[in-house]
Design a protein around this motif. Sequence first.
Motif, PDB file in Angstrom:
ATOM      1  N   ASP A  56     -14.438 -51.349  20.656  1.00 29.10           N
ATOM      2  CA  ASP A  56     -13.395 -50.203  21.044  1.00 29.10           C
ATOM      3  C   ASP A  56     -11.934 -50.761  20.726  1.00 29.10           C
ATOM      4  OD1 ASP A  56     -14.964 -48.598  22.947  1.00 29.10           O
ATOM      5  OD2 ASP A  56     -15.392 -50.576  23.736  1.00 29.10           O
ATOM      6  N   ALA A  57     -11.689 -51.884  20.634  1.00 28.02           N
ATOM      7  CA  ALA A  57     -10.367 -52.226  20.026  1.00 28.02           C
ATOM      8  C   ALA A  57     -10.314 -53.962  19.601  1.00 28.02           C
ATOM      9  CB  ALA A  57      -9.276 -52.223  21.470  1.00 28.02           C
TER      10      ALA A  57
ATOM     11  N   ALA B 132       6.859 -66.642  13.145  1.00 23.41           N
ATOM     12  CA  ALA B 132       6.192 -65.703  14.156  1.00 23.41           C
ATOM     13  C   ALA B 132       5.413 -64.829  13.584  1.00 23.41           C
ATOM     14  CB  ALA B 132       7.258 -65.058  15.065  1.00 23.41           C
ATOM     15  N   LEU B 133       4.298 -64.278  14.172  1.00 26.26           N
ATOM     16  CA  LEU B 133       3.629 -63.157  13.645  1.00 26.26           C
ATOM     17  C   LEU B 133       3.555 -62.067  14.593  1.00 26.26           C
ATOM     18  CD1 LEU B 133       0.454 -64.728  11.912  1.00 26.26           C
ATOM     19  CD2 LEU B 133       2.286 -63.242  10.952  1.00 26.26           C
ATOM     20  N   PRO B 134       3.563 -60.746  14.284  1.00 24.95           N
ATOM     21  CA  PRO B 134       3.410 -59.721  15.287  1.00 24.95           C
ATOM     22  C   PRO B 134       2.109 -59.468  15.632  1.00 24.95           C
ATOM     23  CG  PRO B 134       3.740 -58.716  13.054  1.00 24.95           C
ATOM     24  CD  PRO B 134       4.014 -60.183  12.817  1.00 24.95           C
ATOM     25  N   THR B 135       1.846 -59.430  16.928  1.00 29.12           N
ATOM     26  CA  THR B 135       0.247 -58.964  17.088  1.00 29.12           C
ATOM     27  C   THR B 135       0.013 -57.384  17.682  1.00 29.12           C
ATOM     28  OG1 THR B 135      -0.126 -61.482  17.965  1.00 29.12           O
ATOM     29  CG2 THR B 135      -1.462 -59.719  18.721  1.00 29.12           C
ATOM     30  N   SER B 136      -1.015 -57.091  17.179  1.00 30.20           N
ATOM     31  CA  SER B 136      -1.231 -55.487  17.545  1.00 30.20           C
ATOM     32  C   SER B 136      -2.543 -55.382  18.296  1.00 30.20           C
ATOM     33  CB  SER B 136      -1.412 -54.584  16.336  1.00 30.20           C
ATOM     34  OG  SER B 136       0.166 -54.823  15.772  1.00 30.20           O
ATOM     35  N   LEU B 137      -2.789 -54.158  18.950  1.00 34.28           N
ATOM     36  CA  LEU B 137      -4.336 -53.930  19.140  1.00 34.28           C
ATOM     37  C   LEU B 137      -4.455 -52.860  18.207  1.00 34.28           C
ATOM     38  CD1 LEU B 137      -4.548 -53.621  23.088  1.00 34.28           C
ATOM     39  CD2 LEU B 137      -6.312 -54.644  21.498  1.00 34.28           C
ATOM     40  N   ALA B 138      -5.833 -53.211  17.451  1.00 31.20           N
ATOM     41  CA  ALA B 138      -6.309 -52.195  16.445  1.00 31.20           C
ATOM     42  C   ALA B 138      -7.283 -51.170  17.079  1.00 31.20           C
ATOM     43  CB  ALA B 138      -6.837 -53.026  15.347  1.00 31.20           C
ATOM     44  N   VAL B 139      -6.925 -50.048  17.039  1.00 28.40           N
ATOM     45  CA  VAL B 139      -7.931 -49.109  17.781  1.00 28.40           C
ATOM     46  C   VAL B 139      -8.132 -48.018  16.598  1.00 28.40           C
ATOM     47  CG1 VAL B 139      -6.719 -49.281  19.945  1.00 28.40           C
ATOM     48  CG2 VAL B 139      -5.922 -47.616  18.342  1.00 28.40           C
ATOM     49  N   ALA B 140      -9.404 -47.050  16.985  1.00 31.45           N
ATOM     50  CA  ALA B 140      -9.766 -45.922  16.165  1.00 31.45           C
ATOM     51  C   ALA B 140      -8.600 -45.002  15.792  1.00 31.45           C
ATOM     52  CB  ALA B 140     -11.067 -45.459  16.435  1.00 31.45           C
ATOM     53  N   ALA B 141      -8.281 -44.702  14.424  1.00 26.85           N
ATOM     54  CA  ALA B 141      -7.337 -43.855  14.331  1.00 26.85           C
ATOM     55  C   ALA B 141      -7.504 -42.252  14.869  1.00 26.85           C
ATOM     56  CB  ALA B 141      -7.220 -43.565  12.675  1.00 26.85           C
ATOM     57  N   ALA B 142      -8.747 -42.139  15.176  1.00 23.90           N
ATOM     58  CA  ALA B 142      -9.146 -40.691  15.767  1.00 23.90           C
ATOM     59  C   ALA B 142      -8.460 -40.625  17.155  1.00 23.90           C
ATOM     60  CB  ALA B 142     -10.856 -40.522  15.971  1.00 23.90           C
ATOM     61  N   GLY B 143      -8.103 -41.785  17.673  1.00 25.30           N
ATOM     62  CA  GLY B 143      -7.421 -41.587  19.238  1.00 25.30           C
ATOM     63  C   GLY B 143      -8.327 -42.405  20.292  1.00 25.30           C
TER      64      GLY B 143
END
Length: 290
Positions: free
Chosen positions: A141-142, A263-274
């Motif tokens: 999911d993420a 430092a490194l930025p951290t993101s949550l990767a999610v589906a581009a569809a929303g």
Amino acid sequence: MELRQLRYFVTVAETLHFGRAAELLHIVQPAVSQQIRRLERELGAALFDRSPRRVAVTDVGRAFLPAAREVLAAADRARAVADRAARPGRRTLRVGTSTGLGDHLDRVLERLAAAAAHLDVDLVSAPVGERLAQVAEGRLDAAFVRGEVRHPGVRAVPVWTDELLAAVSARGPGGPVEPAELRDMRLMLTARRNHPALVDLVTGACAAAGFEPRPGPPAGTLQDTLAAIGAGDGLWTVVYAAHARMLNTTRVAFRPFAPPGLALPTSLAVAAAGPDDAVEALLAAAADRA
């Protein structure tokens, strides 16, 4: 052919390292090797070229990899359907993670539990490329990802920045460290294919200081790496500050880099569809820094 064999195969194909794959799968390395040999015997073809120094995917293995991923994705979707039918009103979020998230991950899960008690979380460790592929395919999911995210069908939502510390022998000096101080030491770091953003950041900082880091022994588990550093053999590595706060070692010192630091930025990767409501709740929990 068993699902676990396919999962082991995909993980080794992503890491190109049987030991690293075993660590991510939370099993012992002989079990990974044994199951992949059984899969190869059933298929009648080698999936990997093995040598003492490297592991490479064969032509058969490269052709087989997309099909293996499709089967695993279908199995994950089937489990999700059964889970929703068996537990009406509840939802399991499958979230990709990596080492070093430390107390950041603890805080996110605490906030999510408080805000959305109907959600359960299944944490999945995998190399960054595999995490992004699974998000795009709907198997995750993420996923938490450090550095720039470029993958079709995936978008990145920034959540925090991870400071990196230099892990060196505790017998050395303390205080902030200039990269140039590490010139004569050997660097123990994961292979670039496992974490390009991290490796490029560290080697780039060394290049800016006027040197190319001397490679140390191949990096294994973090525990083994820290043990080698603590032995005082002129070795160093980097550890995320959030992870370092959870480590208990007296033989290794975790020193911040001198300003501007690393430092490194951290993101949550999610589906581009929303994202759906459950993923939105996870994003809100990760963004809440209070």
